[in-house]
Design a protein around this motif. Structure first.
Motif, PDB file in Angstrom:
ATOM      1  N   LEU A  82       0.841  -1.204   0.000  1.00  0.00           N
ATOM      2  CA  LEU A  82       0.000   0.000   0.000  1.00  0.00           C
ATOM      3  C   LEU A  82       0.869   1.245   0.000  1.00  0.00           C
ATOM      4  N   ARG A  83       0.635   2.116  -0.985  1.00  0.00           N
ATOM      5  CA  ARG A  83       1.399   3.366  -1.071  1.00  0.00           C
ATOM      6  C   ARG A  83       0.579   4.423  -1.782  1.00  0.00           C
ATOM      7  N   THR A  84       0.995   5.668  -1.661  1.00  0.00           N
ATOM      8  CA  THR A  84       0.287   6.757  -2.327  1.00  0.00           C
ATOM      9  C   THR A  84       0.594   6.725  -3.818  1.00  0.00           C
ATOM     10  N   ASP A  85      -0.340   7.270  -4.604  1.00  0.00           N
ATOM     11  CA  ASP A  85      -0.171   7.374  -6.052  1.00  0.00           C
ATOM     12  C   ASP A  85      -0.821   8.690  -6.490  1.00  0.00           C
ATOM     13  N   ALA A  86      -0.161   9.777  -6.187  1.00  0.00           N
ATOM     14  CA  ALA A  86      -0.718  11.121  -6.351  1.00  0.00           C
ATOM     15  C   ALA A  86      -0.982  11.519  -7.800  1.00  0.00           C
ATOM     16  N   ASP A  87      -0.357  10.849  -8.765  1.00  0.00           N
ATOM     17  CA  ASP A  87      -0.526  11.233 -10.165  1.00  0.00           C
ATOM     18  C   ASP A  87      -1.581  10.424 -10.904  1.00  0.00           C
ATOM     19  N   TRP A  88      -2.187   9.443 -10.258  1.00  0.00           N
ATOM     20  CA  TRP A  88      -3.111   8.531 -10.928  1.00  0.00           C
ATOM     21  C   TRP A  88      -4.464   9.183 -11.213  1.00  0.00           C
ATOM     22  N   ALA A  89      -5.026   8.832 -12.351  1.00  0.00           N
ATOM     23  CA  ALA A  89      -6.403   9.188 -12.704  1.00  0.00           C
ATOM     24  C   ALA A  89      -7.068   7.920 -13.228  1.00  0.00           C
ATOM     25  N   PRO A  90      -8.374   7.740 -12.995  1.00  0.00           N
ATOM     26  CA  PRO A  90      -9.058   6.549 -13.495  1.00  0.00           C
ATOM     27  C   PRO A  90      -8.933   6.432 -15.016  1.00  0.00           C
ATOM     28  N   PRO A  91      -8.977   5.208 -15.538  1.00  0.00           N
ATOM     29  CA  PRO A  91      -8.879   5.017 -16.989  1.00  0.00           C
ATOM     30  C   PRO A  91      -9.894   5.881 -17.737  1.00  0.00           C
TER      31      PRO A  91
END
Length: 150
Positions: A90-99
């Motif tokens: 488990l870690r942060t993913d600040a740049d992710w956006a849903p597909p």
């Protein structure tokens, strides 16, 4: 039938926020014990709902869908999923956006490695290892409901 199952699993993986390698440095998220408990409870509730049946799990997926993406829910067509997170990932993913989206969801986005098992009528249809994204927003954990293509 095997081809249809393969399509369902690929669709599940792609649209549930499962992806290939996730960019960034893998370091565990620093969360409070209460926040960690919320993440664990999110998946425990999801799996329990699946044990109770497809309609119960579908209802829970709609209720826990990120508020900004509530219109993006879909029907699992009688299938259920079991999600087994590997909590050490488990870690942060600040740049992710849903597909298909350009905007980052509101809240703190996390990614965790999971094993997802798809079942229909009590029989395991397939299993896949991937990554799922969840969001911690206003003290709640939200996810992104998987869609089965077709």
């Amino acid at each position: 039938m095997a081809e249809r199952i393969a399509v369902l699993l690929v669709s599940l993986a792609l649209l549930a926020g499962c992806t290939g390698p996730v960019a960034g440095t893998a370091k565990p998220a620093s969360l409070s014990d209460d926040d960690r408990a919320r993440f664990r409870e999110f998946y425990e509730r999801l799996n329990k709902a699946g044990d109770e049946g497809a309609s119960q799990q579908q209802r829970l997926l709609k209720e826990t869908q990120h508020p900004d993406f509530r219109q993006k829910t879909c029907d699992l067509r009688g299938a259920t999923i079991k999600v087994e997170p590997t909590w050490a990932t488990l870690r942060t993913d600040a740049d992710w956006a849903p597909p298909g989206e350009k905007a980052h969801p509101r809240g703190n986005v996390y990614v965790v490695a999971v094993t997802i098992t798809l079942s229909r009528d009590g029989a395991v249809v397939g299993s896949q290892i991937g990554s799922l994204h969840v969001v911690h927003l206003d003290g709640q954990v939200y996810g992104f409901a998987p869609c089965l293509g077709g």
